[in-house]
Write a protein that holds these residues in place. Structure first.
Motif, PDB file in Angstrom:
ATOM      1  N   TYR A 114     -16.986  21.677 -11.702  1.00 44.70           N
ATOM      2  CA  TYR A 114     -15.831  22.384 -12.244  1.00 44.70           C
ATOM      3  C   TYR A 114     -15.537  23.637 -11.424  1.00 44.70           C
ATOM      4  CZ  TYR A 114     -13.100  25.357 -15.338  1.00 44.70           C
ATOM      5  OH  TYR A 114     -12.144  26.180 -15.841  1.00 44.70           O
ATOM      6  N   LEU A 115     -16.617  24.373 -11.077  1.00 45.38           N
ATOM      7  CA  LEU A 115     -16.415  25.571 -10.252  1.00 45.38           C
ATOM      8  C   LEU A 115     -15.857  25.216  -8.891  1.00 45.38           C
ATOM      9  CD1 LEU A 115     -19.609  27.723 -11.007  1.00 45.38           C
ATOM     10  CD2 LEU A 115     -17.288  28.080 -11.841  1.00 45.38           C
ATOM     11  N   TYR A 116     -16.377  24.134  -8.271  1.00 46.86           N
ATOM     12  CA  TYR A 116     -15.896  23.724  -6.944  1.00 46.86           C
ATOM     13  C   TYR A 116     -14.420  23.339  -6.999  1.00 46.86           C
ATOM     14  CZ  TYR A 116     -15.321  20.940  -2.728  1.00 46.86           C
ATOM     15  OH  TYR A 116     -14.875  20.441  -1.556  1.00 46.86           O
ATOM     16  N   SER A 117     -14.033  22.603  -8.052  1.00 47.20           N
ATOM     17  CA  SER A 117     -12.628  22.194  -8.177  1.00 47.20           C
ATOM     18  C   SER A 117     -11.728  23.387  -8.402  1.00 47.20           C
ATOM     19  CB  SER A 117     -12.490  21.189  -9.321  1.00 47.20           C
ATOM     20  OG  SER A 117     -13.280  20.037  -9.072  1.00 47.20           O
ATOM     21  N   SER A 118     -12.216  24.354  -9.165  1.00 43.44           N
ATOM     22  CA  SER A 118     -11.386  25.538  -9.450  1.00 43.44           C
ATOM     23  C   SER A 118     -11.221  26.400  -8.212  1.00 43.44           C
ATOM     24  CB  SER A 118     -12.017  26.352 -10.582  1.00 43.44           C
ATOM     25  OG  SER A 118     -12.124  25.571 -11.756  1.00 43.44           O
ATOM     26  N   CYS A 119     -12.300  26.572  -7.433  1.00 43.11           N
ATOM     27  CA  CYS A 119     -12.237  27.433  -6.261  1.00 43.11           C
ATOM     28  C   CYS A 119     -11.461  26.796  -5.118  1.00 43.11           C
ATOM     29  CB  CYS A 119     -13.642  27.777  -5.802  1.00 43.11           C
ATOM     30  SG  CYS A 119     -14.586  28.777  -6.987  1.00 43.11           S
ATOM     31  N   SER A 120     -11.523  25.471  -4.989  1.00 43.84           N
ATOM     32  CA  SER A 120     -10.837  24.793  -3.892  1.00 43.84           C
ATOM     33  C   SER A 120      -9.389  24.447  -4.224  1.00 43.84           C
ATOM     34  CB  SER A 120     -11.587  23.512  -3.518  1.00 43.84           C
ATOM     35  OG  SER A 120     -11.652  22.626  -4.625  1.00 43.84           O
ATOM     36  N   GLY A 121      -9.007  24.694  -5.445  1.00 44.30           N
ATOM     37  CA  GLY A 121      -7.627  24.399  -5.840  1.00 44.30           C
ATOM     38  C   GLY A 121      -7.382  22.942  -6.091  1.00 44.30           C
ATOM     39  N   ARG A 122      -8.437  22.159  -6.134  1.00 46.01           N
ATOM     40  CA  ARG A 122      -8.278  20.736  -6.398  1.00 46.01           C
ATOM     41  C   ARG A 122      -8.509  20.469  -7.881  1.00 46.01           C
ATOM     42  NH1 ARG A 122     -11.833  18.183  -1.429  1.00 46.01           N
ATOM     43  NH2 ARG A 122     -10.648  19.177   0.290  1.00 46.01           N
ATOM     44  N   SER A 123      -7.819  19.549  -8.389  1.00 45.77           N
ATOM     45  CA  SER A 123      -8.022  19.134  -9.772  1.00 45.77           C
ATOM     46  C   SER A 123      -8.257  17.641  -9.788  1.00 45.77           C
ATOM     47  CB  SER A 123      -6.807  19.495 -10.645  1.00 45.77           C
ATOM     48  OG  SER A 123      -5.656  18.860 -10.143  1.00 45.77           O
TER      49      SER A 123
END
Length: 304
Positions: free
Chosen positions: A288-297
């Motif tokens: 979840y953190l990786y998706s939030s920081c990379s702008g990917r959903s």
């Protein structure tokens, strides 16, 4: 014809390999001792200058003949075996210290005795230590080179189990040449040959002294531990506290589950299902953190 050619080639190959192996077995084996770098305690020595055959001769008048006792010594490697001499007239291969007695009469000589006073075995090796165990602050303490020899097989010794031994006292003498000097005979008593050798090679080359402390660092008070290095004390204490708390948690929880709940086996672990799901919860959290920081959903679709 082709088959014959292969067989002939194989035969020549085997013959060459056999010749090489036989030639290797005929080369005389010389056992060596690492005189180049000798470490005794925190002292290091280079005794390679002594690596040659040294001869000590003692002549005695035995009318109508005279007798010569010859001691041949090499502290670094075994003496060379002379194939031109009879085997019984010289010491065995692997000998570091050899003693021969020769009797002379009217320009004729004969060897009457051969003794291996040091070495004589395939894997024999000398030992070097400080002659005086309590050297304290002595800069160039005397060394004791020692080596066992073969057993005495003469009829005068019963039982025939007394082994010869050679002890060489190496004394540092910076004024003497390390190559030209020879060992000096001291005595031979109780099957032990004692020699003394003064040489510059017996002087210390380097010494591993303990590192000197920084003069700016105050000396520690006797009976008190030295201060812990800054930057590690707080975290070390924190991890210790956490570890103790976890241990208490596991032990108390297991006792409670055993005595009150009546659990057995893996069910003794307190909050077992939580700990089983914890790795997956952590993986979901980091994803979840990786998706939030990379702008990917994480997109999805609904099957129709």
């Amino acid at each position: 014809m082709r088959h014959f050619h292969r067989t002939s080639t194989w035969s020549w190959t085997m013959a060459a390999a056999t010749a090489v192996a036989l030639g290797a077995t005929l080369i005389p084996h010389v056992q060596s001792f690492a005189c180049k770098d000798v470490t005794v305690g925190d002292h290091r020595y280079d005794l390679s200058a002594l690596n040659r055959d040294h001869v000590i001769t003692r002549n005695f008048s035995t009318p109508p003949t005279y007798t010569a006792e010859i001691y041949t010594v090499n502290p670094c490697q075994a003496l060379q075996f002379d194939s031109k001499l009879d085997k019984e007239d010289q010491c065995a291969q692997g000998t570091y210290v050899c003693h021969t007695t020769t009797n002379y009469k009217n320009d004729r000589s004969r060897i009457t005795q051969v003794r291996v006073l040091g070495g004589g075995e395939k894997d024999a090796s000398p030992t070097i230590e400080f002659k005086d165990k309590d050297i304290k602050n002595e800069s160039d303490p005397p060394l004791l080179w020692a080596m066992e020899g073969q057993k005495d097989q003469s009829d005068e010794v019963e039982p025939k189990s007394k082994a010869f031994r050679t002890e060489i006292t190496l004394i540092c003498d910076k004024n003497s040449g390390s190559v030209t000097t020879d060992p000096q005979f001291v005595q031979e008593v109780d099957h032990t040959l004692q020699l003394e050798w003064k040489s510059a090679a017996a002087c210390v080359t380097t010494r591993s002294d303990p590192p000197a402390k920084d003069p700016k660092t105050p000396p520690s008070t006797p009976g008190q531990p030295e201060e812990v290095a800054q930057g590690g004390g707080f975290f070390a204490t924190l991890f210790k506290i956490i570890g103790i708390l976890l241990l208490v948690y596991v032990v108390v929880g297991a006792i409670y589950n055993y005595a009150v709940v009546g659990a057995r086996g893996l069910d003794l672990i307190p909050h077992r299902y939580f700990w089983q799901e914890l790795p997956y919860l952590c993986m979901d959290f980091f994803q979840y953190l990786y998706s939030s920081c990379s702008g990917r959903s994480r997109g999805g679709y609904t099957a129709v």
